[in-house]
Design an enzyme around this catalytic site. Sequence first.
Site, PDB file in Angstrom:
ATOM      1  N   HIS A  85       0.855  -1.187   0.000  1.00  0.00           N
ATOM      2  CA  HIS A  85       0.000   0.000   0.000  1.00  0.00           C
ATOM      3  C   HIS A  85       0.888   1.232   0.000  1.00  0.00           C
ATOM      4  O   HIS A  85       1.938   1.234   0.646  1.00  0.00           O
ATOM      5  CB  HIS A  85      -0.903   0.005   1.244  1.00  0.00           C
ATOM      6  CG  HIS A  85      -2.056   0.932   1.115  1.00  0.00           C
ATOM      7  ND1 HIS A  85      -1.963   2.268   1.411  1.00  0.00           N
ATOM      8  CD2 HIS A  85      -3.320   0.721   0.684  1.00  0.00           C
ATOM      9  CE1 HIS A  85      -3.131   2.833   1.177  1.00  0.00           C
ATOM     10  NE2 HIS A  85      -3.972   1.925   0.729  1.00  0.00           N
ATOM     11  N   ASP A 106      -7.940  -5.354   0.315  1.00  0.00           N
ATOM     12  CA  ASP A 106      -8.473  -6.201  -0.753  1.00  0.00           C
ATOM     13  C   ASP A 106      -8.025  -7.652  -0.660  1.00  0.00           C
ATOM     14  O   ASP A 106      -8.507  -8.489  -1.422  1.00  0.00           O
ATOM     15  CB  ASP A 106      -8.061  -5.638  -2.122  1.00  0.00           C
ATOM     16  CG  ASP A 106      -8.862  -4.401  -2.460  1.00  0.00           C
ATOM     17  OD1 ASP A 106     -10.021  -4.342  -2.044  1.00  0.00           O
ATOM     18  OD2 ASP A 106      -8.323  -3.509  -3.126  1.00  0.00           O
TER      19      ASP A 106
HETATM   20  N1  CMC Z   1       3.881  -7.469  -5.006  1.00  0.00           N
HETATM   21  C1  CMC Z   1       5.210  -7.458  -5.244  1.00  0.00           C
HETATM   22  N2  CMC Z   1       5.991  -6.386  -5.083  1.00  0.00           N
HETATM   23  C2  CMC Z   1       5.399  -5.252  -4.668  1.00  0.00           C
HETATM   24  C3  CMC Z   1       4.023  -5.181  -4.401  1.00  0.00           C
HETATM   25  C4  CMC Z   1       3.261  -6.352  -4.572  1.00  0.00           C
HETATM   26  N3  CMC Z   1       1.943  -6.349  -4.334  1.00  0.00           N
HETATM   27  N4  CMC Z   1       3.689  -3.936  -3.998  1.00  0.00           N
HETATM   28  C5  CMC Z   1       4.841  -3.234  -4.026  1.00  0.00           C
HETATM   29  N5  CMC Z   1       5.876  -4.041  -4.422  1.00  0.00           N
HETATM   30  C6  CMC Z   1       7.304  -3.672  -4.499  1.00  0.00           C
HETATM   31  C7  CMC Z   1       7.578  -2.852  -5.737  1.00  0.00           C
HETATM   32  O1  CMC Z   1       7.938  -3.673  -6.827  1.00  0.00           O
HETATM   33  C8  CMC Z   1       8.714  -1.971  -5.252  1.00  0.00           C
HETATM   34  O2  CMC Z   1       9.879  -2.760  -5.213  1.00  0.00           O
HETATM   35  P1  CMC Z   1      11.330  -2.071  -5.525  1.00  0.00           P
HETATM   36  O3  CMC Z   1      11.546  -1.087  -4.421  1.00  0.00           O
HETATM   37  O4  CMC Z   1      12.279  -3.215  -5.531  1.00  0.00           O
HETATM   38  O5  CMC Z   1      11.185  -1.416  -6.872  1.00  0.00           O
HETATM   39  C9  CMC Z   1       8.346  -1.688  -3.801  1.00  0.00           C
HETATM   40  O6  CMC Z   1       7.567  -2.821  -3.387  1.00  0.00           O
HETATM   41  C10 CMC Z   1       7.520  -0.415  -3.620  1.00  0.00           C
HETATM   42  O7  CMC Z   1       6.380  -0.522  -4.432  1.00  0.00           O
HETATM   43  P2  CMC Z   1       5.726   0.647  -5.258  1.00  0.00           P
HETATM   44  O8  CMC Z   1       5.014   0.079  -6.439  1.00  0.00           O
HETATM   45  O9  CMC Z   1       6.758   1.707  -5.516  1.00  0.00           O
HETATM   46  O10 CMC Z   1       4.718   1.187  -4.198  1.00  0.00           O
HETATM   47  P3  CMC Z   1       3.472   2.101  -4.467  1.00  0.00           P
HETATM   48  O11 CMC Z   1       3.198   2.818  -3.226  1.00  0.00           O
HETATM   49  O12 CMC Z   1       3.698   2.937  -5.696  1.00  0.00           O
HETATM   50  O13 CMC Z   1       2.319   1.052  -4.829  1.00  0.00           O
HETATM   51  C11 CMC Z   1       0.465  -0.385  -4.659  1.00  0.00           C
HETATM   52  C12 CMC Z   1       1.285   0.712  -3.968  1.00  0.00           C
HETATM   53  C13 CMC Z   1      -0.794  -0.655  -3.833  1.00  0.00           C
HETATM   54  C14 CMC Z   1       0.017   0.101  -6.045  1.00  0.00           C
HETATM   55  C15 CMC Z   1       1.305  -1.671  -4.775  1.00  0.00           C
HETATM   56  O14 CMC Z   1       1.698  -2.117  -3.494  1.00  0.00           O
HETATM   57  C16 CMC Z   1       0.591  -2.786  -5.529  1.00  0.00           C
HETATM   58  O15 CMC Z   1       0.624  -2.803  -6.764  1.00  0.00           O
HETATM   59  N6  CMC Z   1      -0.101  -3.723  -4.800  1.00  0.00           N
HETATM   60  C17 CMC Z   1      -0.865  -4.751  -5.458  1.00  0.00           C
HETATM   61  C18 CMC Z   1      -2.197  -4.194  -5.880  1.00  0.00           C
HETATM   62  C19 CMC Z   1      -3.127  -3.987  -4.713  1.00  0.00           C
HETATM   63  O16 CMC Z   1      -3.283  -4.851  -3.856  1.00  0.00           O
HETATM   64  N7  CMC Z   1      -3.820  -2.821  -4.695  1.00  0.00           N
HETATM   65  C20 CMC Z   1      -4.788  -2.501  -3.670  1.00  0.00           C
HETATM   66  C21 CMC Z   1      -4.347  -1.383  -2.801  1.00  0.00           C
HETATM   67  S1  CMC Z   1      -5.383  -1.183  -1.334  1.00  0.00           S
HETATM   68  C22 CMC Z   1      -6.953  -0.784  -1.923  1.00  0.00           C
HETATM   69  C23 CMC Z   1      -7.032   0.466  -2.707  1.00  0.00           C
HETATM   70  O17 CMC Z   1      -6.178   1.342  -2.675  1.00  0.00           O
HETATM   71  O18 CMC Z   1      -8.005   0.594  -3.425  1.00  0.00           O
END
Ligand code: CMC
Length: 432
Positions: free
Chosen positions: A308, A366
């Site tokens: 998140h 989720d």
């Molecule tokens: N699986 C694998 N790696 C992950 C995941 C994941 N679910 N989430 C983040 N990472 C890794 C990402 O690859 C990055 O790694 P590195 O530093 O080596 O490049 C690091 O963790 C930071 O991730 P980010 O993508 O920069 O973080 P963000 O804040 O931009 O993204 C997120 C947040 C929710 C989009 C992401 O965690 C994600 O894609 N999660 C899966 C989708 C999900 O469950 N979404 C629902 C969110 S909660 C409900 C809502 O908001 O509606």
Amino acid sequence: MSNKKFQLTNLATGKSSELDARAGTIGPDVVSLAGLYKDHGVFTFDPGFMATASCESHITYIDGDAGVLLYRGYPIDQLAQHSSHLEVAYLLLNGELPNANEFRDFHDSIRRHTMLNESLLNMFHGFHHNAHPMAMVSAIVASMAAFYHDTTDIYDARHREIFAHRIIAKIPTIAAAAYKHALGQPFVYPRNDLDYTSNMLNMFFAVPCEPYTVDSLHAKAMDLLFILHADHEQNASTSTVRLAGSTGCNPYAAISAGVSALWGPAHGGANEAVLEMLEEIGSVKNVADFLRRVKDKDGGVRLMGFGHRVYKNFDPRAKIIREMCHKVLGQLGGADSPTFELALKLEEIALQDEYFVSRKLYPNVDFYSGIIYSALGIPRSMFTVMFALARTAGWVSHWLEMIADPSMKIGRPRQLYLGPTQRDYLPLVKRK
Ligand code: CMC
């Protein structure tokens, strides 16, 4: 105002300016940068809004490190335990919990607005039966702008209140109609003798040919999910509603923009993606292999329902939903328990894995919600619609907060331009 001051110095020119920090009631201070361009001729650059507060708000507070979520100051676990979605909607809209009279009046007003104009209902027939319900819901909510345009003056407080009650009242009717259309079943009209969530379940599952009684356990579980999803401060869909609304557009159009933004798998669409992922993994013996693919960044696979932007600790909503899974699945006779067991195992393994530990990736709201929706008979394609239904209360509250603020400005970000500099047009015959 916070007592912290920051100084920004352009080392090339030596020009300095003092930046004031503003303190919130809780949470980090924010540094006011609005004068930066005027004073220094530069913009800030913060793609994805990693460190940018886009507005002032009094509605919801998250402490992502501590795993805290407050609606108008009330902790989410207290609301989940004692409140109802409709009471939470009132709280989000008005800032205070209602007294008995206020709640009765609010509930009466919501009841008065549950039906859809027949022409609006007829619009569903224009969609193919396998249209994704989020596309239908977004389109029908946008179409409400056509039905309530001349009668919605966004600068009139009473009109804004009618909009708020109308969309909160009609969104379950719209969600249910999208479901019925996909099934090819007749639409079921709202029943105003039922509470908000029971009415929604009745519109989903009743059919004209036999009696249907809403199971109170189902209604309670669904209502709890709605409370947990009702608001989450300036997330992507809420910010979309604010940005669209800041132009002064019809508010139904702004809410429709929010529905569309929510649909993406990085946001509300994750609940659908989690069940797809669990189905793909299939069994506990495949978890290690799946996690290997997640950790191999080139594969483009993410552990859906994990991670998140704000929570770097347990999402408090995920904890409540996981507990609820134990209870609801237990009471329903373990309807989907192999999936739940797989999810529990996946969580346990991921939380011990260095990849997830070092990145502070925890289950989010989720991860478990789809398991409960499935147990309640809601099909996967409708999961994100359930989220949208609940989040409507939050979207509307943010829109109201923004529009009623006399200092509201149109949202207009700037950019770092990296395209060509000025060049002259060449006629087609002269181009190579
Ligand atoms: N699986 C694998 N790696 C992950 C995941 C994941 N679910 N989430 C983040 N990472 C890794 C990402 O690859 C990055 O790694 P590195 O530093 O080596 O490049 C690091 O963790 C930071 O991730 P980010 O993508 O920069 O973080 P963000 O804040 O931009 O993204 C997120 C947040 C929710 C989009 C992401 O965690 C994600 O894609 N999660 C899966 C989708 C999900 O469950 N979404 C629902 C969110 S909660 C409900 C809502 O908001 O509606």
